[in-house]
Enzyme design. Structure first.
Site, PDB file in Angstrom:
ATOM      1  N   ASP A 203      36.531  41.593  41.801  1.00  0.00           N
ATOM      2  CA  ASP A 203      36.933  40.974  43.072  1.00  0.00           C
ATOM      3  C   ASP A 203      35.856  40.091  43.680  1.00  0.00           C
ATOM      4  O   ASP A 203      36.145  39.134  44.369  1.00  0.00           O
ATOM      5  CB  ASP A 203      37.341  42.041  44.091  1.00  0.00           C
ATOM      6  CG  ASP A 203      36.137  42.833  44.567  1.00  0.00           C
ATOM      7  OD1 ASP A 203      35.526  43.548  43.751  1.00  0.00           O
ATOM      8  OD2 ASP A 203      35.782  42.709  45.759  1.00  0.00           O
TER       9      ASP A 203
ATOM     10  N   ASP B 192      30.359  42.164  42.144  1.00  0.00           N
ATOM     11  CA  ASP B 192      30.018  43.355  41.367  1.00  0.00           C
ATOM     12  C   ASP B 192      30.983  43.486  40.194  1.00  0.00           C
ATOM     13  O   ASP B 192      31.721  42.556  39.877  1.00  0.00           O
ATOM     14  CB  ASP B 192      30.016  44.597  42.262  1.00  0.00           C
ATOM     15  CG  ASP B 192      31.334  44.766  43.003  1.00  0.00           C
ATOM     16  OD1 ASP B 192      32.361  44.252  42.511  1.00  0.00           O
ATOM     17  OD2 ASP B 192      31.347  45.402  44.067  1.00  0.00           O
TER      18      ASP B 192
ATOM     19  N   TYR C  62      37.155  48.905  50.229  1.00  0.00           N
ATOM     20  CA  TYR C  62      38.477  48.362  50.553  1.00  0.00           C
ATOM     21  C   TYR C  62      39.350  49.449  51.149  1.00  0.00           C
ATOM     22  O   TYR C  62      40.453  49.721  50.704  1.00  0.00           O
ATOM     23  CB  TYR C  62      39.116  47.711  49.314  1.00  0.00           C
ATOM     24  CG  TYR C  62      38.358  46.470  48.908  1.00  0.00           C
ATOM     25  CD1 TYR C  62      38.478  45.298  49.646  1.00  0.00           C
ATOM     26  CD2 TYR C  62      37.491  46.479  47.819  1.00  0.00           C
ATOM     27  CE1 TYR C  62      37.753  44.162  49.306  1.00  0.00           C
ATOM     28  CE2 TYR C  62      36.767  45.342  47.473  1.00  0.00           C
ATOM     29  CZ  TYR C  62      36.904  44.188  48.217  1.00  0.00           C
ATOM     30  OH  TYR C  62      36.192  43.065  47.891  1.00  0.00           O
TER      31      TYR C  62
ATOM     32  N   GLU D 274      28.081  36.530  49.329  1.00  0.00           N
ATOM     33  CA  GLU D 274      28.915  37.008  48.222  1.00  0.00           C
ATOM     34  C   GLU D 274      30.228  36.241  48.164  1.00  0.00           C
ATOM     35  O   GLU D 274      30.897  36.057  49.170  1.00  0.00           O
ATOM     36  CB  GLU D 274      29.206  38.511  48.388  1.00  0.00           C
ATOM     37  CG  GLU D 274      29.866  39.121  47.164  1.00  0.00           C
ATOM     38  CD  GLU D 274      29.867  40.649  47.185  1.00  0.00           C
ATOM     39  OE1 GLU D 274      30.110  41.243  46.121  1.00  0.00           O
ATOM     40  OE2 GLU D 274      29.637  41.241  48.256  1.00  0.00           O
TER      41      GLU D 274
END
Length: 510
Positions: free
Chosen positions: A96, A99, A247, A487
């Site tokens: 996503d 990572d 999440y 990110e």
């Protein structure tokens, strides 16, 4: 740029008009929702280049066995035994963000938004349409695997806490590839509802080009939605240790049930879903006054989507959704009576310090999409007596995208690889570590932190990645350790694909 037709184009145009065909791109079509009310002479940005790159980014996030036409070539195969721990095939899909975990909730939302981008603006995409469809299919192939068993969805591969204690390339992963699922005993209506939405939206994308695949997606969406609705509960209840705080479902699951039903209604035209929306809309929070649209909260998206059925298909029973959608629009208009949105001094919509750019891209997409619906229906938004036209919505969306591409106090593009100046040290494992081609030996779990902590630019350019973005004062330190601002994420890029397509088309770049 003046408007003139070549002799050949004239012949084609006359042929179209004679045949009474609705020729795509015919500037004389009366109900063309893309018709421009203002001819731009000059675009400051190359939206087409940004569009190409925004889609290419997804290739850098791929997990699984990479195809021969892979364009981000510093990546290699990874996660080839994903799912083996549970004897299921979960190879593929997307990481996503920066990572190496595959989180099903944001992956499904990314898929829905990529699909919506193509549904609304795919007709304008020209050569990029195939690339966008491939990006969607990379996700849906995985979601079909994750939903292969009835009343079960595999929602995550990888242990985030262990993954985050290493800084390693996806190709070198040696942290546990644990598999997590929801089922009847541990439900997750939010992730299941979003997965149903993703499959339903994608079924529309492939309806013409691959009807068999499209039907498979529709059937699976129907089954997954039934599961979401029947076994209710947020997935973070049963999987709290695993999915939180990454999440966690903060907004509950009601929004995903409404959103899933809205997409199934659009994909199947089955009255069951319209009935479901009418009966359950209020209970599921249709009228809640929130104006955040992202991987967690879908209320605003559902409002805009359902207002199309009212505005364009004239489904009178969905009248309220136009009002709900208008409330969202009014909250964004600076100076309007109900305005509540915050903007940075440089003009960027600012929602929160962590990954703010996701709200910028999703809001820009909704503004352009709603403007399209309003234009089709010859309607405007009324904000307490202030008339807001579709043109105004497009202007606000363009300003946000332009800021992202470099019209900001730092004169920096927040899309990697676009423009002369862009972030050099993004928070992303694969981008920040030497590629397998340049460093074939494995880089161990903790050895990677030396690269993470270094001040040197990332060796691999993750073309098209849009990162979290500047703070509320337009500042951006470009530090790799600053994941809030540095990110990238798939759900930041997905809605931007649609917005860039519209802008590239409206400036004659597509």
């Amino acid at each position: 740029m003046g408007f003139s037709l070549s002799p050949l184009a004239l012949v084609v145009l006359l042929a179209c008009l004679t045949a009474l065909h609705q020729c795509n791109g015919n500037p004389f079509r009366r109900n063309n929702p893309f018709r421009h009310h203002h001819h731009h002479r000059f675009a400051k940005h190359n939206y087409r280049d940004a569009l190409t790159k925004s889609i290419m980014f997804f290739e850098g996030q791929r997990s699984g066995r990479l195809p021969s036409n892979q364009r981000i070539t510093w990546r290699r195969d990874s996660g080839l035994s994903d799912g083996a721990a549970m004897h299921v095939d979960l190879v593929g899909g997307y990481y996503d963000a920066g990572d190496n975990v595959k989180f099903g909730f944001p992956m499904a939302f990314t898929t829905t938004m990529l699909s919506w981008s193509v549904i609304e603006f795919g007709g304008l995409m020209k050569g990029e349409l195939q690339n966008a469809k491939q990006a969607i299919r990379w996700a849906t192939d995985y979601l079909l695997k994750a939903t292969a068993h009835p009343d079960t969805i595999y929602v995550q591969v990888g242990d985030a806490n262990q993954d985050h204690s290493c800084w390693e390339r996806p190709e070198d992963m040696d942290t546990p590839r644990s598999v997590f699922k929801i089922d009847k005993n541990s439900p997750g209506s939010d992730v299941a509802g979003e997965t149903a939405a993703a499959l339903a939206a994608a079924s529309l994308v492939f309806r013409r080009s691959d009807p068999t695949y499209s039907k498979l997606l529709t059937r699976r969406a129907i089954r997954v939605f039934q599961f979401a609705d029947k076994y209710r509960g947020p997935y973070s209840n049963g999987l709290k240790k695993v999915v939180c705080p990454f999440y966690c479902s903060y907004s509950g699951y009601q929004d995903e049930l409404l959103w899933g039903a809205a997409w199934l209604h659009r994909a199947t035209r089955n009255p069951t879903y319209l009935n479901y929306i009418q009966v359950n809309g209020q209970i599921l929070g249709a009228a809640e006054f929130d104006n955040t649209f992202g991987w967690d909260n879908k209320h605003v998206g559902a409002r805009i989507l359902l207002s199309k059925a009212f505005l364009v298909q004239r489904l009178k029973t969905l009248h309220d959704y136009k009002g709900h959608a208008d409330n969202f629009i009014c909250s964004l208009i600076p100076g309007a009576p109900f305005s509540s949105a915050q903007y940075t001094p440089g003009g960027l919509l600012f929602k929160m310090s962590d990954s703010n750019m996701q709200y910028v891209t999703s809001t820009s997409f909704l503004l352009l999409t709603y403007a399209k619906y309003l234009t089709s229906a010859h309607q405007v938004v009324n904000c307490g007596g202030t008339r807001v036209t579709p043109k105004r919505l497009r202007t606000i969306a363009k300003k946000q995208v332009d800021y992202l591409l470099g019209d900001n106090p730092l004169k920096m593009s927040y899309m990697v690889g676009y423009g002369p100046r862009y972030p050099q040290r993004i928070h992303h494992r694969g981008s920040s570590l030497p590629s397998v081609a340049n460093h074939p030996a494995k880089i161990q779990c903790s050895a990677g932190f030396n690269f993470m902590k270094s001040q040197s630019p990332n060796p691999n350019i993750l073309v098209g990645a849009v990162i979290g973005g500047p703070d509320q004062n337009d500042r951006f330190p470009d530090q790799r350790s600053d994941f809030e601002q540095s990110e990238p994420a798939t759900y930041i890029n997905a809605p931007l694909v649609g917005a860039l397509t519209y802008l590239a088309h409206s400036f004659g770049q597509l």
